[in-house]
Design a protein around this motif. Structure first.
Motif, PDB file in Angstrom:
ATOM      1  N   GLY A 142       2.580  15.347 -12.980  1.00  0.00           N
ATOM      2  CA  GLY A 142       1.520  15.787 -13.878  1.00  0.00           C
ATOM      3  C   GLY A 142       1.202  17.467 -13.356  1.00  0.00           C
ATOM      4  N   PHE A 143       1.259  17.754 -12.095  1.00  0.00           N
ATOM      5  CA  PHE A 143       1.297  19.213 -11.784  1.00  0.00           C
ATOM      6  C   PHE A 143       2.225  19.863 -12.006  1.00  0.00           C
ATOM      7  CE2 PHE A 143       1.412  22.557  -8.520  1.00  0.00           C
ATOM      8  CZ  PHE A 143       0.156  23.079  -8.856  1.00  0.00           C
ATOM      9  N   GLN A 144       3.585  19.378 -12.022  1.00  0.00           N
ATOM     10  CA  GLN A 144       4.789  20.289 -12.553  1.00  0.00           C
ATOM     11  C   GLN A 144       4.698  20.394 -13.781  1.00  0.00           C
ATOM     12  OE1 GLN A 144       7.954  17.663 -11.130  1.00  0.00           O
ATOM     13  NE2 GLN A 144       8.403  19.050  -9.590  1.00  0.00           N
ATOM     14  N   ARG A 145       4.337  19.592 -14.646  1.00  0.00           N
ATOM     15  CA  ARG A 145       4.089  19.587 -16.258  1.00  0.00           C
ATOM     16  C   ARG A 145       3.028  20.719 -16.665  1.00  0.00           C
ATOM     17  NH1 ARG A 145       3.303  14.495 -18.263  1.00  0.00           N
ATOM     18  NH2 ARG A 145       5.356  14.061 -17.832  1.00  0.00           N
ATOM     19  N   THR A 146       1.932  20.706 -15.906  1.00  0.00           N
ATOM     20  CA  THR A 146       0.919  21.689 -15.931  1.00  0.00           C
ATOM     21  C   THR A 146       1.459  23.190 -15.834  1.00  0.00           C
ATOM     22  OG1 THR A 146      -0.672  20.014 -15.641  1.00  0.00           O
ATOM     23  CG2 THR A 146      -1.409  22.476 -15.381  1.00  0.00           C
ATOM     24  N   LEU A 147       2.572  23.419 -14.975  1.00  0.00           N
ATOM     25  CA  LEU A 147       2.918  24.623 -14.527  1.00  0.00           C
ATOM     26  C   LEU A 147       3.874  24.997 -15.674  1.00  0.00           C
ATOM     27  CD1 LEU A 147       3.507  24.413 -10.892  1.00  0.00           C
ATOM     28  CD2 LEU A 147       1.672  25.923 -11.897  1.00  0.00           C
ATOM     29  N   GLN A 148       4.781  23.915 -16.181  1.00  0.00           N
ATOM     30  CA  GLN A 148       5.627  24.471 -17.049  1.00  0.00           C
ATOM     31  C   GLN A 148       5.101  24.614 -18.265  1.00  0.00           C
ATOM     32  OE1 GLN A 148       7.983  20.964 -16.816  1.00  0.00           O
ATOM     33  NE2 GLN A 148       9.413  21.535 -15.428  1.00  0.00           N
ATOM     34  N   LEU A 149       4.174  23.721 -18.978  1.00  0.00           N
ATOM     35  CA  LEU A 149       3.458  24.034 -20.182  1.00  0.00           C
ATOM     36  C   LEU A 149       2.464  25.214 -20.173  1.00  0.00           C
ATOM     37  CD1 LEU A 149       3.018  20.356 -21.385  1.00  0.00           C
ATOM     38  CD2 LEU A 149       4.751  21.914 -21.905  1.00  0.00           C
ATOM     39  N   GLY A 150       1.955  25.331 -18.964  1.00  0.00           N
ATOM     40  CA  GLY A 150       0.967  26.369 -19.017  1.00  0.00           C
ATOM     41  C   GLY A 150      -0.440  25.857 -18.851  1.00  0.00           C
ATOM     42  N   MET A 180       0.925  -1.501  -0.014  1.00  0.00           N
ATOM     43  CA  MET A 180      -0.107  -0.089   0.015  1.00  0.00           C
ATOM     44  C   MET A 180       0.958   1.117   0.065  1.00  0.00           C
ATOM     45  SD  MET A 180      -3.163  -0.511  -0.244  1.00  0.00           S
ATOM     46  CE  MET A 180      -4.029   0.615   0.622  1.00  0.00           C
ATOM     47  N   SER A 181       1.961   1.249   0.837  1.00  0.00           N
ATOM     48  CA  SER A 181       2.782   2.395   0.927  1.00  0.00           C
ATOM     49  C   SER A 181       3.494   2.517  -0.511  1.00  0.00           C
ATOM     50  CB  SER A 181       3.802   2.055   2.055  1.00  0.00           C
ATOM     51  OG  SER A 181       3.302   2.027   3.132  1.00  0.00           O
ATOM     52  N   LEU A 182       4.056   1.700  -1.172  1.00  0.00           N
ATOM     53  CA  LEU A 182       4.659   1.682  -2.506  1.00  0.00           C
ATOM     54  C   LEU A 182       3.525   2.304  -3.498  1.00  0.00           C
ATOM     55  CD1 LEU A 182       6.922  -1.496  -2.740  1.00  0.00           C
ATOM     56  CD2 LEU A 182       7.577   1.153  -2.520  1.00  0.00           C
ATOM     57  N   MET A 183       2.202   1.788  -3.571  1.00  0.00           N
ATOM     58  CA  MET A 183       1.326   2.337  -4.297  1.00  0.00           C
ATOM     59  C   MET A 183       1.025   3.744  -4.148  1.00  0.00           C
ATOM     60  SD  MET A 183      -2.525   0.482  -5.108  1.00  0.00           S
ATOM     61  CE  MET A 183      -3.074   1.210  -3.297  1.00  0.00           C
ATOM     62  N   LEU A 184       0.662   4.105  -3.003  1.00  0.00           N
ATOM     63  CA  LEU A 184       0.586   5.529  -2.710  1.00  0.00           C
ATOM     64  C   LEU A 184       1.771   6.282  -2.993  1.00  0.00           C
ATOM     65  CD1 LEU A 184      -1.302   5.140   0.897  1.00  0.00           C
ATOM     66  CD2 LEU A 184      -2.288   6.098  -1.114  1.00  0.00           C
ATOM     67  N   LEU A 185       2.939   6.225  -2.717  1.00  0.00           N
ATOM     68  CA  LEU A 185       4.137   6.752  -3.232  1.00  0.00           C
ATOM     69  C   LEU A 185       4.222   6.934  -4.670  1.00  0.00           C
ATOM     70  CD1 LEU A 185       6.789   8.137  -2.174  1.00  0.00           C
ATOM     71  CD2 LEU A 185       7.903   5.952  -2.497  1.00  0.00           C
ATOM     72  N   THR A 186       3.708   6.012  -5.427  1.00  0.00           N
ATOM     73  CA  THR A 186       3.877   5.908  -7.113  1.00  0.00           C
ATOM     74  C   THR A 186       2.798   6.908  -7.463  1.00  0.00           C
ATOM     75  OG1 THR A 186       4.541   3.710  -7.060  1.00  0.00           O
ATOM     76  CG2 THR A 186       3.700   4.570  -9.029  1.00  0.00           C
ATOM     77  N   ALA A 187       1.575   6.655  -6.663  1.00  0.00           N
ATOM     78  CA  ALA A 187       0.409   7.754  -7.001  1.00  0.00           C
ATOM     79  C   ALA A 187       0.758   9.174  -6.988  1.00  0.00           C
ATOM     80  CB  ALA A 187      -0.817   7.336  -6.513  1.00  0.00           C
ATOM     81  N   SER A 188       1.378   9.410  -5.638  1.00  0.00           N
ATOM     82  CA  SER A 188       1.800  10.721  -5.367  1.00  0.00           C
ATOM     83  C   SER A 188       2.846  11.538  -6.086  1.00  0.00           C
ATOM     84  CB  SER A 188       2.471  10.825  -3.773  1.00  0.00           C
ATOM     85  OG  SER A 188       1.397  10.555  -3.034  1.00  0.00           O
TER      86      SER A 188
END
Length: 115
Positions: free
Chosen positions: A23-31, A9-17
């Motif tokens: 994805g959030f960083q890509r959104t900020l970079q691309l606008g 469960m910890s590995l799954m949550l870490l991967t999802a995070s």
């Protein structure tokens, strides 16, 4: 068995995070696809006038009401944080003849994609 389940469960949550942050960083970079022109962003600090919480709320209500009444304004929103972090720069200034409070050296004027 319990330890294996917890590690899984910890590995799954870490991967999802990790994927969410990338994805959030890509959104900020691309606008984003929303229009940034015809946008005015500013900040106010009613504490400088020693407003209490009730006066602060009244100030923001009146500010929003008057902004909505201005010609050409389509919508008004008040927030404590800039959506998606924004790419906004600021200017530090001290108004002529204004006595700054002891705990402040200047004001910051944020100007980003304002036109």
């Amino acid at each position: 068995m319990l330890v294996v389940a917890q590690v899984s469960m910890s590995l799954m949550l870490l991967t999802a995070s990790f994927l969410m942050v990338r994805g959030f960083q890509r959104t900020l970079q691309l606008g984003t696809d929303f229009a940034k022109d015809h946008l005015l962003m500013t900040s106010f600090d009613p504490r400088l006038m020693q407003y209490n919480p009730a006066q602060t709320q009244q100030f923001y209500n009146l500010l929003a009401e008057r902004a909505r009444e201005m010609p050409g304004v389509k919508s008004v929103a008040l927030t404590e944080n800039v959506p998606l972090g924004g790419d906004f720069h600021g200017v530090l200034f001290v108004p002529d003849g204004f006595q700054m409070p002891r705990d402040r050296e200047n004001f910051k004027l944020d100007h980003g994609h304002c036109r």
